[in-house]
Every structure is written in C-alpha cells, then in structure tokens.
Scaffold this motif. Sequence first.
Motif, mmCIF file in Angstrom:
data_model
loop_
_atom_site.group_PDB
_atom_site.id
_atom_site.type_symbol
_atom_site.label_atom_id
_atom_site.label_comp_id
_atom_site.label_asym_id
_atom_site.label_seq_id
_atom_site.Cartn_x
_atom_site.Cartn_y
_atom_site.Cartn_z
ATOM 1 N N THR A 1 0.830 -1.200 0.000
ATOM 2 C CA THR A 1 0.000 0.000 0.000
ATOM 3 C C THR A 1 0.867 1.254 0.000
ATOM 4 O O THR A 1 0.596 2.214 -0.738
ATOM 5 C CB THR A 1 -0.926 0.011 1.224
ATOM 6 N N ASP B 1 -10.003 4.861 0.309
ATOM 7 C CA ASP B 1 -10.341 3.447 0.099
ATOM 8 C C ASP B 1 -9.716 2.577 1.190
ATOM 9 O O ASP B 1 -10.359 1.655 1.715
ATOM 10 C CB ASP B 1 -9.862 2.985 -1.278
ATOM 11 N N PHE B 2 -8.448 2.863 1.521
ATOM 12 C CA PHE B 2 -7.764 2.103 2.573
ATOM 13 C C PHE B 2 -8.464 2.298 3.915
ATOM 14 O O PHE B 2 -8.700 1.340 4.652
ATOM 15 C CB PHE B 2 -6.308 2.567 2.663
ATOM 16 N N ARG B 3 -8.826 3.552 4.225
ATOM 17 C CA ARG B 3 -9.502 3.827 5.483
ATOM 18 C C ARG B 3 -10.865 3.151 5.564
ATOM 19 O O ARG B 3 -11.263 2.640 6.610
ATOM 20 C CB ARG B 3 -9.688 5.339 5.625
ATOM 21 N N ASN B 4 -11.588 3.121 4.448
ATOM 22 C CA ASN B 4 -12.899 2.467 4.436
ATOM 23 C C ASN B 4 -12.761 0.967 4.701
ATOM 24 O O ASN B 4 -13.586 0.368 5.407
ATOM 25 C CB ASN B 4 -13.595 2.703 3.097
ATOM 26 N N ARG B 5 -11.736 0.352 4.110
ATOM 27 C CA ARG B 5 -11.511 -1.081 4.358
ATOM 28 C C ARG B 5 -11.190 -1.330 5.831
ATOM 29 O O ARG B 5 -11.691 -2.291 6.427
ATOM 30 C CB ARG B 5 -10.374 -1.597 3.473
ATOM 31 N N LEU B 6 -10.360 -0.462 6.421
ATOM 32 C CA LEU B 6 -10.036 -0.616 7.840
ATOM 33 C C LEU B 6 -11.281 -0.445 8.708
ATOM 34 O O LEU B 6 -11.466 -1.173 9.692
ATOM 35 C CB LEU B 6 -8.979 0.411 8.256
ATOM 36 N N GLU C 1 -14.409 -1.064 7.968
ATOM 37 C CA GLU C 1 -15.243 -2.261 7.856
ATOM 38 C C GLU C 1 -14.671 -3.407 8.698
ATOM 39 O O GLU C 1 -15.413 -4.124 9.377
ATOM 40 C CB GLU C 1 -15.337 -2.685 6.397
ATOM 41 N N ARG C 2 -13.358 -3.553 8.646
ATOM 42 C CA ARG C 2 -12.731 -4.672 9.390
ATOM 43 C C ARG C 2 -12.772 -4.440 10.891
ATOM 44 O O ARG C 2 -12.969 -5.387 11.671
ATOM 45 C CB ARG C 2 -11.291 -4.851 8.926
#
Length: 287
Positions: free
Chosen positions: A39, A135-140, A142-143
């Motif tokens: 990333t 996008d990276f923050r959104n994935r984090l 969700e997780r």
Amino acid sequence: MPGVRRLSDGGSQGRRDVDGEREALRRKILGQKEALDDTRLGLRLIARHAAGATRATFEELLRNDETPIRHRLLVALDREYPSWIRSLTMATERFDAWLGAGLTHEMAELSSAHRGEFVEPVRRVSRQLSQALQDFRNRLSERTLETLGVPLRTTELDLHTDDPRSPDVRVGKIFDHTWEILSPLVPMGLVKGVVERHFARKVGDAVFMNLSRLASQWEGIVNAALHALEKAAIRRLDGLIATIENLLVATGQEASALREDLRQLEDLWSRLSHGGGEARVQEDRIA
C-alpha cells in the motif's frame, strides 16, 4: 512456593495470550506486513510516476508555442534592427538587451497562460492519493467494525495542497565573447546583412533554449510539490495504522484486566471450596 509459581506462570501465560490475540486481531484488520508495504509503495508510485512524466509533458506542451514566439520576435527584429547599425558594438549591445527583454516577456506570458496545465499533475495526484487513502480507510473501518465492533471515524481524507508558485523567468546571456572582441574592428557597413542573419539565428536558438529552461523550471517546482504530497500521504497512511494499533492496545488492556478478575475469582472459589478464613480475607481484598 508452588502457589506463587502457579500465579506467575499464569500471568506470563495471560500476557502471551493477550499478545497472541492482539496479533491475530492486527492481522485480521491490517493484514500482513507485506500488504501494508504494498500500500505504501502504491502511494509512492502514484506520485513518482507523475513526477517522471512532467518534463516530457511540459516540453510537449510548449512545443506548439515555439514557432509563434520566434515569428513575433523576428518581425520585431526587422523593425528594430535598422536603428542599431551605427556600429557592430552598438548592434550587439542593443540586440542583447532587446532579445533579453523580449524573451523575458514571452516566457512570463507563456508561463502564466499555461499555469493551469503546469499545475494539473499536482491537482491530479492529490485527488488520486486522497482516493487511495480513503479506500484504505474504508476497508479498515469495515474490518474494525466486524472484528471489534468499533468503526473508525467517517472523515474524508483529502490531501489539500496549494498550487505551486510560478517560476522567476530568467534569460541567459545572448552573445559569446567572440563578437564582443571583433566588434570594434569590423566596419558595420560591410557586415550588416551578415549580422542581421546571425541575429535571426540567435533568436531561434534563444527561443528554443528558453522554452526548455521554462519547462525545466516548472518541472522542478511541480516535482517538489509531488514529493511533498507523497510524504503527506505516507504520513496519513501511517497515522491510520497507528490508530488501529492504539485501538488494539486498548482492547488488549481491557481483555487483560478481565482475565485478571476472572483468575482472582477462580482462585477465590478454589479457596472457598476447601473452607477457611483465608478465603474470606481474599474476598475482602477483592471487595
């Protein structure tokens, strides 16, 4: 004492359990270290790919302006030259001053006219890096919601940057020393046609050289802005990762405290099962 060793061993095991669970949660939310490195590399490549293309892009942008600028200056040369032919010295001095001023004006006008196109790589990379971080923050988020039941704050990760400043247009020396040495010795009446043709060639050379210099000046300014954006994006990425790390530490501390409470309760029930005042003392301490 056996009891002390059992408690000590239990505490060490508890810490190992907490560390193990925390690492498992970290991998589940952040992924493997290699994925985070990829990333970071992706963010760097966005900026560096743009920086690698600025010089060629700017030179191509300015290429269409070379002929019109040269034509305007040659027309002006035809108009000005007859007033310079008193001597070769006068002609070289006047031409040098005239061309320097003309080129400075043309390059400044050109820099201003194309400013939006020069700074576009900075704006484009800013948008691309902001989107990649979002996008990276959104994935984090969700997780962390799935794993810990706690989402990250929903904030937009825009990388704001001011447009780079325009360069100070500079024009170098026009003539070499050879003409300066010969000028007092050559009668202007014999060479005025040759001199005018030489001046015309110098105009073409100077236009090409200063267009290249303008492209180089904008390249340096824009690439510095792109490098600053790259560093800012990496800082944002590391800040997001640190947020997750801190969240996991807090979660681990809560889990550790809960396990210690449970261990003391288990020890209390063990003592109560055998009866005795010692259990009551321990109960009072917990209370």
